[in-house]
Design an enzyme around this catalytic site. Structure first.
Site, PDB file in Angstrom:
ATOM      1  N   ASP A 133      15.375  18.953   6.886  1.00  0.00           N
ATOM      2  CA  ASP A 133      15.078  18.133   8.057  1.00  0.00           C
ATOM      3  C   ASP A 133      13.733  17.449   7.864  1.00  0.00           C
ATOM      4  OD1 ASP A 133      17.329  18.458   9.601  1.00  0.00           O
ATOM      5  OD2 ASP A 133      16.596  20.273  10.572  1.00  0.00           O
ATOM      6  N   ASP A 149      23.970  22.363  14.952  1.00  0.00           N
ATOM      7  CA  ASP A 149      23.800  22.655  13.521  1.00  0.00           C
ATOM      8  C   ASP A 149      24.769  23.734  13.040  1.00  0.00           C
ATOM      9  OD1 ASP A 149      21.651  20.895  12.999  1.00  0.00           O
ATOM     10  OD2 ASP A 149      20.231  22.316  13.873  1.00  0.00           O
ATOM     11  N   GLU A 151       4.811  11.907  21.465  1.00  0.00           N
ATOM     12  CA  GLU A 151       4.851  10.455  21.307  1.00  0.00           C
ATOM     13  C   GLU A 151       4.397   9.758  22.592  1.00  0.00           C
ATOM     14  OE1 GLU A 151       7.302  12.501  20.694  1.00  0.00           O
ATOM     15  OE2 GLU A 151       8.157  12.160  18.691  1.00  0.00           O
ATOM     16  N   ALA A 157      20.308  11.600  25.743  1.00  0.00           N
ATOM     17  CA  ALA A 157      20.968  11.334  24.465  1.00  0.00           C
ATOM     18  C   ALA A 157      21.945  10.173  24.576  1.00  0.00           C
ATOM     19  CB  ALA A 157      21.697  12.591  23.992  1.00  0.00           C
ATOM     20  N   GLN A 158      22.442   9.920  25.793  1.00  0.00           N
ATOM     21  CA  GLN A 158      23.411   8.839  25.974  1.00  0.00           C
ATOM     22  C   GLN A 158      22.727   7.471  25.940  1.00  0.00           C
ATOM     23  OE1 GLN A 158      23.435  11.649  27.985  1.00  0.00           O
ATOM     24  NE2 GLN A 158      25.085  12.485  26.714  1.00  0.00           N
ATOM     25  N   ASP A 196      18.606  24.900  13.784  1.00  0.00           N
ATOM     26  CA  ASP A 196      18.227  25.709  14.945  1.00  0.00           C
ATOM     27  C   ASP A 196      19.074  25.441  16.178  1.00  0.00           C
ATOM     28  OD1 ASP A 196      17.347  23.222  15.646  1.00  0.00           O
ATOM     29  OD2 ASP A 196      15.220  23.739  15.788  1.00  0.00           O
TER      30      ASP A 196
END
Length: 682
Positions: free
Chosen positions: A307, A522, A348, A379-380, A518
């Site tokens: 990653d 995954d 960020e 996420a959408q 994690d």
């Protein structure tokens, strides 16, 4: 971090190992190791012969037979001691996990909701699916998933790390481990296992298991050693009629000594210790392997999926530049970007607020007083932002903002595409900011590649290991970071399905793949990978899918896992080479001595000039036993490891352990023979 390493020869461990070595003389234990079982049988035979000779029932040299018998028993005991010491070190490490405080009761909930009634129950009565409430000061009673709440958790009893960690519902940090302590706030946890099946219980049982399952390579090597033993046994048996036909039959004691010196007792006696020590070194690195097979596979890995965030980069992207669109000033862009980030608690988001303050003194702005509504990231939409004073400000990935602008009847400027590409090609992450249906510009985020990581990848390349960076970044950003970090390949805009497909592709080419993970997403890829290191901070699904768990939750640990696996395989191969090379030298010592009376011509092979046939045979047997003792530290610590190609490592080890295995016995046997002669024991 790593656990405190035990001293190689800890006094307390050695006392326990000596007792265990005696217990392992049980033939039911010895028969599991065919090579050492042959030595055990030889010890029994020579002991019976010595007793018979002492009683006058059988002719022969009683003193010589007793000496041979004693040293054969020492050979078995030394091999037992090596295995017992390795097991003792593992058990001592497991005891640190056993010391984790366990609670005696739990607050069981009637509903999976905070504030509902709960009642105390014995912690060992909790079953999979039960709901419990844990509050500040409580010890978590079971492994489980957080359904509600967030809390600071002390996991130092398991990981050794004193800094608390955050566990909360949703996301990839929702898994909790029984025996850890809540420091603040509260959690509603659903138990994921039954009593006796917790993560700690399974790990302790695995480490302390009375019977350790052998790995495929270990089984293959055991079969090879057994085949060599059978061949040499048959050869030794046929020597008796030859000597009898010559008129001077060789004694049973000498034949047993010859057989024991010729079969690969060195590696036979240390093989189990090497395997146990490999798992112990893994635990010392705070990585728990569910089987020796996983450690062995780590040594054979030739593809690493890494990653980007946290492994290759520091994982803390910072805003570095405001790049406005045509007709927009840099301050206007900074104003919009800061407003969209005031309620954003990500690194960020905070860095954007700080950069706007530093460059344009934009400060003391309160979203609540402005009547603003924060739009969280999803996420959408792949965007976040704020609705404030008739303005709808959004920030997010370029394609996400483009779709948003198009849906609102706006137009995405071509020059902004150029800015996005420019940031991406420089290895940064472009974040596009819009105000209504107007694109304001791009915020450049930069993630820093870890120092020294490029050199580590170069070492892996020398060893024939391919490194592949996995990232959700766009292809341009991924390519720039991959070039800066020095990885061999990359997978951009990675999805769980893409990772799984990539693993299967490499496996179809005959490669062994290692990865870390994690999250629940995954789990399919972790289950498919040959070496799958799950983070202890991750979800229960990820930990169950992996075959190793990193208690420190450090993705970079995968490189150390491969190092330990390769070291274990190199140790096994090196000591096998040394053991077989040993036999050649012992041949020159014992064979001429055994048949000197029958075939005097064989004295020409006595190149070491040994004092007498009896001293030659006894010296070889003593050396055969002592070499196991001297090699125990190497078996436990592992051979020194260097980042070289397989061919270069083979050449190096053949010189050190092959040629060394030929020369050391000549020197050792000659020295022992001289000592026996000087002391009059020969």
């Amino acid at each position: 971090m790593s656990r405190n390493q035990l001293a190689l020869f800890d006094a307390a461990l050695m006392r326990v190992a000596l007792l265990d070595a005696l217990k392992k003389l049980d033939p039911r234990t010895q028969v599991r190791n065919p090579v050492m079982f042959v030595v055990w049988l030889g010890s029994v035979v020579t002991t019976l012969l010595a007793v018979a000779m002492a009683a006058g029932k059988t002719p022969g040299d009683t003193g010589f037979t007793v000496a041979i018998s004693v040293w054969l028993w020492f050979t078995v005991l030394f091999a037992n001691f090596a295995e017992a010491l390795a097991e003792g070190r593992s058990k001592a490490q497991a005891n640190s996990l056993k010391g984790v405080t366990k609670t005696s009761f739990a607050k069981k909930l009637n509903e999976a909701k905070y504030g509902t009634s709960h009642y105390p129950v014995a912690a060992d009565t909790l079953r999979k699916g039960d709901w419990v409430l844990v509050e500040a000061g409580d010890i978590i009673p079971c492994d489980g998933e957080v359904l509600e709440g967030g809390a600071s958790v002390d996991e130092s009893a398991i990981t050794g790390e004193s800094a608390p960690v955050i566990r909360e519902s949703g996301g990839d940090f929702s898994s909790v481990t029984g025996g850890t302590r809540i420091l603040s706030d509260w959690l509603v946890v659903q138990c994921s296992v039954n009593p006796g099946e917790t993560f700690l219980d399974r790990m302790i049982a695995m480490v302390e298991g009375a019977t350790r399952r052998k790995t495929p390579n270990e089984i293959a090597l055991t079969i090879l050693l057994l085949a060599l033993t059978i061949v040499l046994l048959l050869a030794t048996v046929t020597l008796w009629p030859f000597s009898a036909w010559g008129g001077n039959p060789v004694s049973i004691t000498v034949l047993v000594a010859l057989l024991v010196c010729l079969i690969p007792t060195t590696i036979g006696g240390l093989l189990s210790a090497i395997g146990v020590a490999g798992m112990s070194r893994m635990l010392g690195a705070n990585v728990i392997a569910t089987s020796g097979r996983a450690v062995e596979a780590a040594g054979d890995v030739d593809v690493l999926l890494l990653d980007k965030t946290g492994t290759i980069t520091l994982g803390n992207r910072q805003a570095t530049q405001f790049l406005p669109a045509a007709g927009v000033s840099e301050e206007q862009l900074a104003d919009a970007a800061q407003l969209a980030s005031l309620a954003d608690e990500t690194p960020e988001g905070r860095s954007i607020v700080v950069l706007a303050k530093q460059k344009f003194n934009l400060r003391e702005r309160d979203l609540n007083s402005m009547g603003a509504t924060f739009i969280p990231f999803s996420a959408q939409t792949r965007m976040s932002g704020v609705n404030v004073q008739q303005r709808a400000i959004r920030k997010g990935a370029a394609d996400a903002v483009r779709r948003y602008i198009d849906s609102n009847g706006g137009q995405f400027p071509g020059e902004v595409n150029s800015l996005v590409d420019r940031v991406a090609r420089a290895g940064g992450t472009p974040l596009v900011v819009s105000d209504g249906n107007r694109v304001m510009g791009v915020v450049a985020l930069k993630d820093i590649v870890k120092g020294g990581i490029k050199e580590r990848f170069a070492e892996l390349r020398k060893m024939g290991i391919k490194t592949v960076m996995i990232t959700g970044d766009n292809p341009l950003t991924a390519a720039a970071i991959a070039a800066e970090a020095g990885v061999d390949d990359f997978l951009s805009e990675a999805t769980p399905e893409a990772k799984l497909a990539l693993i299967r592709q490499y496996q179809a080419e005959g490669r062994l793949v290692a990865m870390t993970g994690d999250g629940t997403n995954d789990a399919p890829a972790l289950a498919q990978a040959d070496v799958a290191v799950a983070m202890n901070s991750g979800t229960q699904a990820a930990k169950e899918a992996g075959n190793m768990v990193d208690l420190d939750s450090n993705p970079t640990k995968l490189l150390e896992v491969v190092h330990i696996g390769k070291q274990m395989l190199m140790t096994r191969g090196s000591l096998t080479t040394f053991s077989i090379a040993n036999d050649v030298a012992k041949y020159f010592a014992i064979l001429p001595a055994a048949f000197a009376a029958t075939y005097p011509q064989l004295n020409q092979l006595n190149v070491m000039g040994l004092h007498s046939p009896a001293s030659a045979i006894l010296s070889a047997v003593i050396f055969n036993a002592l070499v196991i003792v001297f090699l125990i530290p190497l078996a436990l610590k592992g051979v020194s490891y260097r980042a070289l190609s397989a061919a270069a490592l083979l050449r190096r080890n053949l010189w050190i352990y092959g040629v060394g295995g030929l020369l050391v016995p000549f020197l050792g046997i000659k020295l022992i023979d001289m000592l026996l002669t000087v002391t009059g024991l020969a």
